[in-house]
Design a protein around this motif. Structure first.
Motif, PDB file in Angstrom:
ATOM      1  N   VAL A 322       6.986   1.222  -3.171  1.00 14.93           N
ATOM      2  CA  VAL A 322       6.444   0.840  -1.866  1.00 14.93           C
ATOM      3  C   VAL A 322       5.208   1.672  -1.541  1.00 14.93           C
ATOM      4  O   VAL A 322       4.199   1.154  -1.048  1.00 14.93           O
ATOM      5  N   ARG A 323       5.264   2.969  -1.811  1.00 19.53           N
ATOM      6  CA  ARG A 323       4.122   3.840  -1.515  1.00 19.53           C
ATOM      7  C   ARG A 323       2.901   3.457  -2.362  1.00 19.53           C
ATOM      8  O   ARG A 323       1.762   3.463  -1.878  1.00 19.53           O
ATOM      9  N   ASP A 324       3.123   3.133  -3.641  1.00 17.34           N
ATOM     10  CA  ASP A 324       2.013   2.724  -4.499  1.00 17.34           C
ATOM     11  C   ASP A 324       1.393   1.421  -3.998  1.00 17.34           C
ATOM     12  O   ASP A 324       0.157   1.244  -4.041  1.00 17.34           O
ATOM     13  N   LEU A 325       2.225   0.496  -3.519  1.00 16.51           N
ATOM     14  CA  LEU A 325       1.718  -0.775  -3.002  1.00 16.51           C
ATOM     15  C   LEU A 325       0.845  -0.547  -1.773  1.00 16.51           C
ATOM     16  O   LEU A 325      -0.241  -1.129  -1.649  1.00 16.51           O
ATOM     17  N   ILE A 326       1.305   0.318  -0.855  1.00 11.81           N
ATOM     18  CA  ILE A 326       0.521   0.607   0.347  1.00 11.81           C
ATOM     19  C   ILE A 326      -0.820   1.245  -0.021  1.00 11.81           C
ATOM     20  O   ILE A 326      -1.879   0.898   0.532  1.00 11.81           O
ATOM     21  N   SER A 327      -0.776   2.150  -0.989  1.00 14.46           N
ATOM     22  CA  SER A 327      -2.019   2.816  -1.413  1.00 14.46           C
ATOM     23  C   SER A 327      -3.016   1.810  -1.956  1.00 14.46           C
ATOM     24  O   SER A 327      -4.230   1.886  -1.674  1.00 14.46           O
ATOM     25  N   ASP A 328      -2.555   0.846  -2.755  1.00 13.64           N
ATOM     26  CA  ASP A 328      -3.451  -0.164  -3.328  1.00 13.64           C
ATOM     27  C   ASP A 328      -4.062  -1.035  -2.229  1.00 13.64           C
ATOM     28  O   ASP A 328      -5.264  -1.359  -2.270  1.00 13.64           O
ATOM     29  N   MET A 329      -3.269  -1.428  -1.247  1.00 14.47           N
ATOM     30  CA  MET A 329      -3.755  -2.347  -0.215  1.00 14.47           C
ATOM     31  C   MET A 329      -4.710  -1.646   0.747  1.00 14.47           C
ATOM     32  O   MET A 329      -5.598  -2.283   1.322  1.00 14.47           O
ATOM     33  N   GLU A 351      18.019   8.412  -3.308  1.00 19.54           N
ATOM     34  CA  GLU A 351      18.746   7.394  -2.544  1.00 19.54           C
ATOM     35  C   GLU A 351      18.096   6.024  -2.657  1.00 19.54           C
ATOM     36  O   GLU A 351      18.648   5.037  -2.175  1.00 19.54           O
ATOM     37  N   ALA A 352      16.900   5.967  -3.252  1.00 17.10           N
ATOM     38  CA  ALA A 352      16.166   4.710  -3.349  1.00 17.10           C
ATOM     39  C   ALA A 352      16.091   4.191  -4.775  1.00 17.10           C
ATOM     40  O   ALA A 352      15.255   3.350  -5.082  1.00 17.10           O
ATOM     41  N   MET A 353      16.957   4.690  -5.648  1.00 19.12           N
ATOM     42  CA  MET A 353      16.975   4.221  -7.026  1.00 19.12           C
ATOM     43  C   MET A 353      17.679   2.869  -7.081  1.00 19.12           C
ATOM     44  O   MET A 353      18.806   2.713  -6.607  1.00 19.12           O
ATOM     45  N   THR A 354      17.002   1.900  -7.637  1.00 20.43           N
ATOM     46  CA  THR A 354      17.601   0.579  -7.790  1.00 20.43           C
ATOM     47  C   THR A 354      17.286   0.048  -9.178  1.00 20.43           C
ATOM     48  O   THR A 354      16.627   0.722  -9.976  1.00 20.43           O
ATOM     49  N   PHE A 355      17.771  -1.149  -9.461  1.00 23.41           N
ATOM     50  CA  PHE A 355      17.627  -1.725 -10.788  1.00 23.41           C
ATOM     51  C   PHE A 355      16.996  -3.107 -10.648  1.00 23.41           C
ATOM     52  O   PHE A 355      17.513  -3.964  -9.919  1.00 23.41           O
ATOM     53  N   GLY A 356      15.870  -3.307 -11.328  1.00 18.28           N
ATOM     54  CA  GLY A 356      15.230  -4.608 -11.215  1.00 18.28           C
ATOM     55  C   GLY A 356      13.895  -4.641 -11.928  1.00 18.28           C
ATOM     56  O   GLY A 356      13.536  -3.741 -12.691  1.00 18.28           O
ATOM     57  N   ASP A 357      13.125  -5.693 -11.633  1.00 28.26           N
ATOM     58  CA  ASP A 357      11.802  -5.886 -12.230  1.00 28.26           C
ATOM     59  C   ASP A 357      10.760  -5.417 -11.221  1.00 28.26           C
ATOM     60  O   ASP A 357      10.552  -6.055 -10.178  1.00 28.26           O
ATOM     61  N   GLN A 358      10.099  -4.308 -11.517  1.00 30.36           N
ATOM     62  CA  GLN A 358       9.161  -3.716 -10.572  1.00 30.36           C
ATOM     63  C   GLN A 358       7.999  -4.662 -10.264  1.00 30.36           C
ATOM     64  O   GLN A 358       7.550  -4.755  -9.112  1.00 30.36           O
ATOM     65  N   ILE A 359       7.513  -5.383 -11.279  1.00 27.69           N
ATOM     66  CA  ILE A 359       6.352  -6.261 -11.082  1.00 27.69           C
ATOM     67  C   ILE A 359       6.703  -7.396 -10.121  1.00 27.69           C
ATOM     68  O   ILE A 359       5.946  -7.725  -9.203  1.00 27.69           O
ATOM     69  N   SER A 360       7.890  -8.007 -10.328  1.00 23.50           N
ATOM     70  CA  SER A 360       8.297  -9.118  -9.461  1.00 23.50           C
ATOM     71  C   SER A 360       8.516  -8.639  -8.031  1.00 23.50           C
ATOM     72  O   SER A 360       8.108  -9.312  -7.065  1.00 23.50           O
ATOM     73  N   ILE A 361       9.190  -7.476  -7.864  1.00 25.20           N
ATOM     74  CA  ILE A 361       9.444  -6.963  -6.518  1.00 25.20           C
ATOM     75  C   ILE A 361       8.129  -6.590  -5.845  1.00 25.20           C
ATOM     76  O   ILE A 361       7.921  -6.851  -4.648  1.00 25.20           O
ATOM     77  N   ASN A 362       7.208  -6.010  -6.594  1.00 24.41           N
ATOM     78  CA  ASN A 362       5.888  -5.677  -6.052  1.00 24.41           C
ATOM     79  C   ASN A 362       5.168  -6.947  -5.585  1.00 24.41           C
ATOM     80  O   ASN A 362       4.531  -6.970  -4.520  1.00 24.41           O
ATOM     81  N   GLU A 363       5.269  -8.009  -6.366  1.00 22.66           N
ATOM     82  CA  GLU A 363       4.633  -9.280  -6.011  1.00 22.66           C
ATOM     83  C   GLU A 363       5.251  -9.863  -4.744  1.00 22.66           C
ATOM     84  O   GLU A 363       4.553 -10.411  -3.880  1.00 22.66           O
ATOM     85  N   ALA A 364       6.575  -9.746  -4.623  1.00 27.06           N
ATOM     86  CA  ALA A 364       7.247 -10.279  -3.436  1.00 27.06           C
ATOM     87  C   ALA A 364       6.809  -9.524  -2.185  1.00 27.06           C
ATOM     88  O   ALA A 364       6.509 -10.148  -1.144  1.00 27.06           O
ATOM     89  N   LEU A 365       6.791  -8.185  -2.259  1.00 18.96           N
ATOM     90  CA  LEU A 365       6.380  -7.400  -1.098  1.00 18.96           C
ATOM     91  C   LEU A 365       4.911  -7.668  -0.748  1.00 18.96           C
ATOM     92  O   LEU A 365       4.531  -7.730   0.431  1.00 18.96           O
ATOM     93  N   LYS A 366       4.101  -7.847  -1.775  1.00 19.67           N
ATOM     94  CA  LYS A 366       2.678  -8.139  -1.543  1.00 19.67           C
ATOM     95  C   LYS A 366       2.519  -9.483  -0.824  1.00 19.67           C
ATOM     96  O   LYS A 366       1.693  -9.622   0.084  1.00 19.67           O
TER      97      LYS A 366
END
Length: 812
Positions: A322-329, A351-366
């Protein structure tokens, strides 16, 4: 052209696997039954040995001389030695708890009640699992009847091995029957699957576009499969229709966007003035932007679907993403009027460790942020928030100040190409992409009304609680429990032995020559002192213990003072000179008669033990005080040879009586008797260690060595590695060297001892002259077994020594 299909599996194989699992479960159940059955069978077999030994001992219990005594029969322990690898402990107690003989520590495991029948129990004694027998006998004394109970404990190595062999044999039979059964099942399955060939033929002849139902009458057992195929084709037909509709929508949206762009450009080309041209070009630019967004959204949607199908999942830190996404935008200058706020201070990275596809989740948040920008005011405030949820979940929330989405339209907003805000010129794919990402991650997408009236989009993910494993290896603290004793020198091999140092030093020198850098310290100690120091846990316990007192060595090993060695790495191991892979004989030591040659010149010495008893009696006056014998009260080797001779011949006490009448003189050591006999101070000495005597004849020409024709007991110097050895590897290597051809050669040629290896024994000069060989029949080896403990029994030893002293007329 047929495409080769991969990933096929065999239905026959799967059925066979299922049947195999069934047979395996059946084998497991049978195995559980067999474990108990074979254990009981082994116990019944070996319990007979325990019961026989207990009964044999109880038969020798009697009341004499105002006390209860037992003459421990050698046969009792011989019976138990039929399990050669097992250790044995026993105790004989009265009903009052008084220990008559045996191991005092075993009395605590004796039963409280008396029973004339053998009772068997299992327990742990001296860190080993043991099977025990308890049996009592009523002894009549002048005052009362008194119960005496014998308790014998035997380790379970032999019975465990026997139970395992029975288990394997039984299980092998069951397994063979199961394999035969599986063969018949294979044939039966092949016959039953033949109707599937018609189904295969029907499907193979269909056109790719033919997704109609199979119109067959399959066997009842396959009807479910046919229904599943028909259901799948129905779903496939529906998916195809949806894909065609999606492609049609994509084509329509793309054509519409491109047509509008072309129309604006055409109008701009036909403009009559610059103002009109500029207005139409601006419209064309807006339309080009919408076309670009549409293309990007279509590509993003396709990418999300592709990555979801390929499961590109890894563990990652959602907070960092999330922090990297905010920095890019924030680097986008077009968003200067937008206030992006990140609220994640209350969430730690672990506490924020999860399992998934970072690229897809980044795209969704974007997409959520772009939707908020597109549909909100120019001075929009967008908050990206991480919230810790209950039940091991964490949510990412995107909240804006826009108009939001009415509750009744929120489901519709998640559909493709459904844009609710016509003025925003959206593509209708943003929330659809977010929904695809949420579904691929088993996450929950919630659309709510924000606190400021705008839209609150919430994605809830499952937290992965990752534990870190720290392996600390090779770390030691000075004085810590992993360090070797500060007084132990890892380059010095400590050996305690009863062999004369001058005789054994050549073996030590040969070993050190073969192993440069390793020092061997050899300490000569008398057999009984050596036994007591090991038994009393002397703080300076050595790495290796060597002694000619085989019975004392057996007792130490039986009590757990030795460690096992791999016999396959030890050459020249004789079956009669090895016990429990822990105690090994390395020399051939026959008992001999030594004599003063000048005294007996022209006189034939007795050929048998009976003749010796007569010879001493007939020459009593001439031999008075000139016959030597071990003081068996203090000499371990002397006591061993005496007890074994008593077992082998009834002439032992006849000879002892003859010695007593002739005023026999007793000595502690072989060397003293050899010197006294060679000088003529003694005329002869009996039961002397033959190897010492034969070696002494080289320097003492007046010394003669004589062996009987009927039998000569043969003992062996034995060696074991101490349980607490500081240099275990070197100790094992030394024992291996001792029994190797190199070690046996040194023993034969340089030590003056006789090797146990038959090859080197035959080549030994002294051995060749006297035909020393186990095969000759004149030499009877003393077997290393639990039976040697018989004469170590306190009562048995006291009675034997008392009888011997009486026979030799109470010597001092």
């Amino acid at each position: 052209m047929k495409t080769r299909q991969r990933g096929h599996y065999s239905l026959r194989r799967r059925l066979m696997t299922a049947m195999g699992i069934g047979f395996a479960l059946l084998l497991v159940i049978i195995s559980l039954f067999l474990i108990g059955f074979t254990r009981n069978a082994a116990n019944k077999s070996y319990d007979l040995l325990l019961a026989g030994a207990a009964l044999s001992i109880l038969e020798k219990v009697s009341y004499a001389d105002e006390e209860i005594a037992v003459d421990l029969p050698h046969s009792a322990l011989d019976i138990l030695s039929l399990a050669p690898q097992d250790r044995v402990f026993y105790s004989l107690t009265t009903e009052d708890g008084e220990l008559l003989t045996g191991n005092p520590e075993l009395t605590s495991l004796a039963p409280q009640s008396n029973n004339a029948s053998p009772q068997f129990t299992d327990d742990v004694f001296m860190d080993a699992r043991v099977r025990m027998v308890h049996q009592s006998r009523n002894i009549i004394t002048p005052d009362e009847r008194k119960w005496v109970t014998i308790t014998i404990a035997q380790t379970t190595i032999a019975r465990d091995s026997h139970a395992f062999s029975l288990f394997i044999a039984a299980l092998t039979g069951v397994a063979i029957i199961s394999l035969i059964g599986m063969g018949f099942v294979w044939l039966a399955i092949g016959k039953a699957l033949q109707p599937l060939a018609k189904i295969e033929d029907n499907l193979s002849r269909r056109e790719p576009t033919d997704l109609t139902e199979l119109q067959l009458q399959p066997p009842r057992e396959v009807a479910g499969l046919i229904n599943a195929i028909n259901g799948f084709m129905a779903r496939l037909d529906l998916a195809r229709q949806q894909s065609e509709a999606f492609m049609a929508d994509v084509a329509h949206q793309t054509r519409t966007s491109l047509s509008a762009l072309q129309g604006h450009l055409s109008l701009a080309a036909d403009a009559e003035d610059q103002t009109q041209m500029r207005r139409r070009l601006n419209r064309a630019a807006d339309q080009a932007g919408r076309a670009t967004r549409l293309t990007n959204q279509l590509l993003s949607h396709a990418m999300v679907i592709h990555r979801a199908e390929n499961q590109a999942m890894t563990a990652f830190d959602l907070k960092k993403l999330v922090r990297d996404l905010i920095s890019d935008m924030l680097r986008d200058t077009s968003l200067r009027k937008i206030n992006l706020i990140l609220d994640d201070e209350d969430i730690a990275s672990e506490e924020a460790m999860t399992f998934g596809d970072q690229i897809s989740i980044n795209e969704a948040l974007k997409n959520l942020i772009e939707n908020a920008i597109r549909h909100g005011p120019e001075t929009n405030e967008i908050t990206l928030r991480l919230v810790q949820m209950g039940g091991g979940h964490i949510s990412v929330e995107v909240e804006d100040e826009g108009p939001g989405i009415p509750e009744h339209q929120r489901e519709e907003a998640l559909e493709r190409f459904k844009s609710l805000d016509i003025k925003a010129n959206g593509t209708g794919l943003g929330l659809a992409i977010v929904k695809e990402v949420a579904d691929a991650h088993n996450a929950q997408l919630n659309l709510k009304e924000g606190k400021k009236g705008g839209l609150l989009a919430q994605l809830v993910f499952e937290v992965q609680r990752l534990a870190a494993l720290f392996i600390l290896a090779g770390i030691g603290l000075i004085g810590g429990p992993w360090h070797q004793d500060a007084f132990a020198d890892p380059t010095v091999l400590e050996i305690w032995g009863a062999t004369d140092k001058s005789a054994f030093q050549p073996v030590v020198d040969a070993y050190m020559a073969a192993n440069p850098g390793i020092d061997v310290s050899y300490t000569e100690i008398l057999t009984t002192e050596l036994y007591q120091r090991i038994l009393n846990n002397d703080p300076d316990t050595p790495d290796i213990v060597m002694s000619s007192a085989m019975d004392l060595q057996i007792d130490l090993v039986n009590k757990g003072y030795a460690q096992a060695l791999p016999e396959q790495s030890l050459p020249n191991v004789k079956p009669w000179a090895a016990w429990r892979s822990e105690l090994f004989g390395y020399t051939f030591e026959p008992a001999a008669v030594i004599y003063h040659k000048p005294t007996f010149e022209g006189i034939d010495l007795p050929e048998t033990h009976a003749d010796m008893a007569n010879f001493i009696r007939d020459n009593e006056d001439q031999l008075r005080a000139q016959i030597g014998y071990y003081d068996i009260r203090t000499s371990g080797a002397g006591y061993l040879l005496a007890t074994q001779e008593a077992r082998l011949s009834q002439q032992f006490f006849r000879i002892a009586e003859s010695l007593g009448r002739a005023g026999v003189r007793v000595f502690c050591c072989t060397g003293s008797m050899i010197d006294a006999t060679a000088s003529g101070e003694l005329k002869m000495s009996l039961n002397v260690i033959g190897s010492y005597a034969l070696n002494a004849t080289k320097d003492k020409p007046d010394l003669g060595v004589h062996f009987f024709d009927d039998f000569n007991p043969v003992m062996s110097r034995t060696v074991f590695v101490s349980k607490t050895a500081d240099n275990r590897d070197w100790a094992r290597d030394f024992v291996s060297f001792l029994l190797s051809d190199a070690g046996q050669s040194v023993i034969s040629e340089k030590s003056g001892l006789l090797p146990i290896s038959e090859t080197h024994l035959r080549s030994n000069e002294a051995s060749a002259e006297n035909v020393l060989s186990i095969d000759s029949g004149r030499f009877v080896p003393i077997r290393l077994s639990i039976g040697l403990l018989t004469y170590l029994d306190r009562m048995k030893r006291e009675k034997f020594l008392e009888s011997w002293q009486e026979a030799v007329q109470e010597i001092n």
